[in-house]
Design a protein around this motif. Structure first.
Motif, short mmCIF file in Angstrom:
data_model
loop_
_atom_site.label_atom_id
_atom_site.label_comp_id
_atom_site.label_asym_id
_atom_site.label_seq_id
_atom_site.Cartn_x
_atom_site.Cartn_y
_atom_site.Cartn_z
N ASP A 175 0.84 -1.21 0.00
CA ASP A 175 0.00 0.00 0.00
C ASP A 175 0.87 1.26 0.00
N ILE A 176 2.07 1.14 0.57
CA ILE A 176 2.93 2.32 0.69
C ILE A 176 3.70 2.57 -0.61
N MET A 177 4.22 1.51 -1.19
CA MET A 177 5.01 1.66 -2.41
C MET A 177 4.20 1.13 -3.58
N CYS A 178 3.62 2.01 -4.34
CA CYS A 178 2.76 1.58 -5.45
C CYS A 178 3.17 2.31 -6.72
N PRO A 179 4.29 1.92 -7.35
CA PRO A 179 4.70 2.62 -8.56
C PRO A 179 3.65 2.52 -9.67
N GLU A 180 2.83 1.46 -9.60
CA GLU A 180 1.82 1.30 -10.65
C GLU A 180 0.63 2.23 -10.45
N ARG A 181 0.55 2.83 -9.24
CA ARG A 181 -0.54 3.76 -8.96
C ARG A 181 -0.19 5.08 -9.64
N GLU A 182 -0.74 5.27 -10.81
CA GLU A 182 -0.27 6.34 -11.68
C GLU A 182 -0.50 7.74 -11.12
N SER A 183 -1.71 7.96 -10.57
CA SER A 183 -2.10 9.35 -10.36
C SER A 183 -1.81 9.89 -8.97
N ASP A 184 -2.25 9.17 -7.95
CA ASP A 184 -2.20 9.74 -6.60
C ASP A 184 -1.01 9.22 -5.80
N SER A 185 -0.01 8.67 -6.47
CA SER A 185 1.04 8.00 -5.71
C SER A 185 1.84 8.96 -4.82
N ILE A 186 1.70 10.25 -5.07
CA ILE A 186 2.45 11.21 -4.26
C ILE A 186 1.76 11.53 -2.93
N LEU A 187 0.54 11.02 -2.73
CA LEU A 187 -0.24 11.45 -1.57
C LEU A 187 -0.18 10.47 -0.40
N ALA A 188 -0.21 11.02 0.82
CA ALA A 188 -0.30 10.18 2.02
C ALA A 188 -1.78 10.11 2.40
N ASP A 189 -2.53 9.28 1.68
CA ASP A 189 -3.98 9.30 1.81
C ASP A 189 -4.57 8.03 2.40
N THR A 190 -3.73 7.14 2.92
CA THR A 190 -4.26 5.93 3.59
C THR A 190 -3.53 5.82 4.94
N PRO A 191 -4.09 5.05 5.89
CA PRO A 191 -3.41 4.93 7.19
C PRO A 191 -1.96 4.43 7.04
N ALA A 192 -1.74 3.47 6.13
CA ALA A 192 -0.37 2.93 5.98
C ALA A 192 0.57 4.01 5.46
N ARG A 193 0.09 4.82 4.52
CA ARG A 193 0.93 5.88 3.95
C ARG A 193 1.19 6.99 4.98
N LYS A 194 0.20 7.24 5.83
CA LYS A 194 0.42 8.24 6.89
C LYS A 194 1.45 7.72 7.89
N ALA A 195 1.35 6.42 8.21
CA ALA A 195 2.32 5.82 9.15
C ALA A 195 3.73 5.89 8.55
N PHE A 196 3.81 5.69 7.23
CA PHE A 196 5.11 5.77 6.56
C PHE A 196 5.68 7.19 6.72
N ASN A 197 4.83 8.19 6.53
CA ASN A 197 5.31 9.58 6.69
C ASN A 197 5.76 9.86 8.12
N ARG A 198 5.06 9.26 9.09
CA ARG A 198 5.49 9.45 10.49
C ARG A 198 6.87 8.81 10.71
N GLU A 199 7.10 7.69 10.02
CA GLU A 199 8.43 7.06 10.13
C GLU A 199 9.50 7.94 9.47
N LEU A 200 9.13 8.56 8.34
CA LEU A 200 10.07 9.52 7.72
C LEU A 200 10.41 10.61 8.74
N ALA A 201 9.37 11.08 9.44
CA ALA A 201 9.57 12.13 10.44
C ALA A 201 10.49 11.64 11.55
N ARG A 202 10.20 10.43 12.04
CA ARG A 202 10.97 9.89 13.16
C ARG A 202 12.46 9.79 12.81
N ARG A 203 12.74 9.50 11.54
CA ARG A 203 14.14 9.34 11.11
C ARG A 203 14.78 10.67 10.70
#
Ligand SMILES: Cc1cc2nc3c(=O)[nH]c(=O)nc-3n(C[C@H](O)[C@H](O)[C@H](O)COP(=O)(O)OP(=O)(O)OC[C@H]3O[C@@H](n4cnc5c(N)ncnc54)[C@H](O)[C@@H]3O)c2cc1C
Length: 396
Positions: A31-59
């Motif tokens: 859900d976090i890494m979806c290169p095939e997701r053409e349009s919205d792949s830049i967005l943190a729009d699901t819980p998993a993607r938001k958690a990923f951004n929090r991990e980016l923050a933590r690091r």
């Protein structure tokens, strides 16, 4: 002439790639890494993607270029660009508008109160923003915007409509441009506001686009915003918007998805084409692939010119216009060529189990049109080049 990144930048790229390899082991990595997701792949729009951004923050990957006094690392902007390149290469969400245009503008122009309230939360990836600029009668000519802000006691009363607000359906805060002076010249009567998306009086209607990017119409009815949530000075909003767009041009338009797409297409066309030979063995396909390879390299060089101009302290307006014009058009040409080469099978939708490459290219054909419009259409990029690079006169 050396077009490569220096040793420290290369080490940073390696570090980010190692981090992304770790994320690949997460249960929700797909859900976090979806290169095939053409349009919205830049967005943190699901819980998993938001958690990923929090991990980016933590690091410590958020606020790389922010001054240290605001919790950033004071590194050159190129590190944010490099981070976004690696994120977009694997289809992970980008570091976003919070740490980008919103945070950068607040640091430069926001009141102490806004800085205290928003900057730490942005650095922890706790809040998402939507950008409310475009309106039904103000897109390319953004300064024509009409959403009105009328003076009220200790604040402003907002009324009007926005168009194409990406992220409005999951964002927490709205970064909104409104007209605060109807008598001033159009660029001089605009102000920027911050308002919570869940405030009564805000109605959001989704707009489904042909590329499956979900954007929104937003209606604002008698929404009160206190003076504390005006960004910078009243009637100076146009200056802040232009500054923020310059920042976006530097970090937002990444090159790596183009490179990855070309690789994927080449691999696909090297497979069997139904007549016992690879599609890529056909002379016109070979010629075309070779041509696209040169074009992708050219796109990379245009991107490097944007980086170079920024690193020299110049605002890369013309460089970014050339890069956006060329690379968004090239994304379209790649998808066109893929469909031409794949024949009728290429037209199958991703929902069809028979679709080649799981329908990637049919989706890409629909989605790539959007990038030629968002953040300034191709015609507007040509106008910038005509005016600023060539000095051509305007005729009305
Ligand atoms: C996927 C997507 C996401 C977006 N996300 C956001 C967002 O989050 N927030 C936001 O505020 N906006 C967003 N937008 C809006 C985007 O910035 C506008 O669509 C864009 O600026 C064009 O404006 P418009 O749609 O009103 O078209 P118009 O400005 O009406 O243009 C219509 C056509 O006329 C051409 N044209 C206009 N003026 C000229 C000129 N002077 N010379 C030559 N040709 C011209 C244009 O190129 C276009 O082909 C998004 C758009 C898209 C497609």
């Amino acid at each position: 002439m050396d077009f490569d990144f220096d040793a420290d930048q290369q080490a940073f790229i390696g570090e980010v790639r190692a981090f992304l390899d770790e994320v690949r082991q997460w249960p929700d990595a797909a859900d976090i890494m979806c290169p095939e997701r053409e349009s919205d792949s830049i967005l943190a729009d699901t819980p998993a993607r938001k958690a990923f951004n929090r991990e980016l923050a933590r690091r410590g990957y958020l606020g790389l270029s922010w001054p240290r006094e605001y919790g950033g690392q004071g590194r050159p902007g190129i590190y944010e660009y490099l981070l976004n390149e690696e994120l977009s290469r694997v289809g992970a969400p980008l570091i976003g508008k919070g740490v980008g245009c919103v945070g950068q503008t607040l640091i430069r122009h926001g009141s102490d109160g806004l800085k205290r309230e928003f900057l730490p939360r942005i650095l922890k990836a706790e809040i998402e923003f939507a950008l409310g600029y475009t309106e039904p009668h103000a897109g390319s000519d953004l300064a024509a915007l009409r959403l009105r802000a009328d003076r009220a006691e200790n604040g402003w009363l907002l009324n009007g409509q926005k168009m194409f607000t990406t992220s409005a359906h999951f964002a927490d805060w709205y970064w909104l441009a409104a007209r605060t002076d109807f008598d001033a010249p159009k660029h001089k009567g605009i102000s920027l506001f911050l308002l919570p998306m869940d405030q009564p009086g805000i109605t959001i209607h989704p707009i489904e686009t042909m590329g499956e990017h979900v954007t929104n119409q937003v209606f604002i009815d008698n929404v009160f915003v206190s003076d504390d949530y005006v960004v910078g000075e009243v009637n100076k909003g146009w200056t802040y918007i232009c500054e923020a767009l310059d920042y976006e041009r530097f970090t937002f338009y990444t090159f790596s998805p183009l490179e990855e797409k070309l690789k994927a297409l080449r691999a696909l066309l090297c497979t069997e084409g139904g007549d016992g030979a690879a599609i890529a063995a056909r002379p016109h396909v070979r010629r075309h692939l070779a041509r696209l390879t040169a074009d992708v390299e050219l796109s990379k060089m245009l991107q490097r010119r944007v980086i170079y101009a920024s690193s020299q302290g110049r605002v890369p307006t013309v460089e970014a216009a050339m890069c956006k014009l060329y690379s968004t058009g090239l994304h379209q040409r790649l998808a066109d060529f893929a469909l031409d080469s794949l024949g009728t099978d290429g037209l199958l939708h991703k929902a069809d189990a028979q679709a080649p490459a799981a329908g990637k290219w049919e989706w890409s054909y629909r989605a790539t049109a959007l990038d030629t419009i968002g953040a300034g259409s191709s015609e507007i990029q040509k106008n910038i080049i005509a005016r600023r690079e060539l000095g051509l006169p305007l005729r009305f």
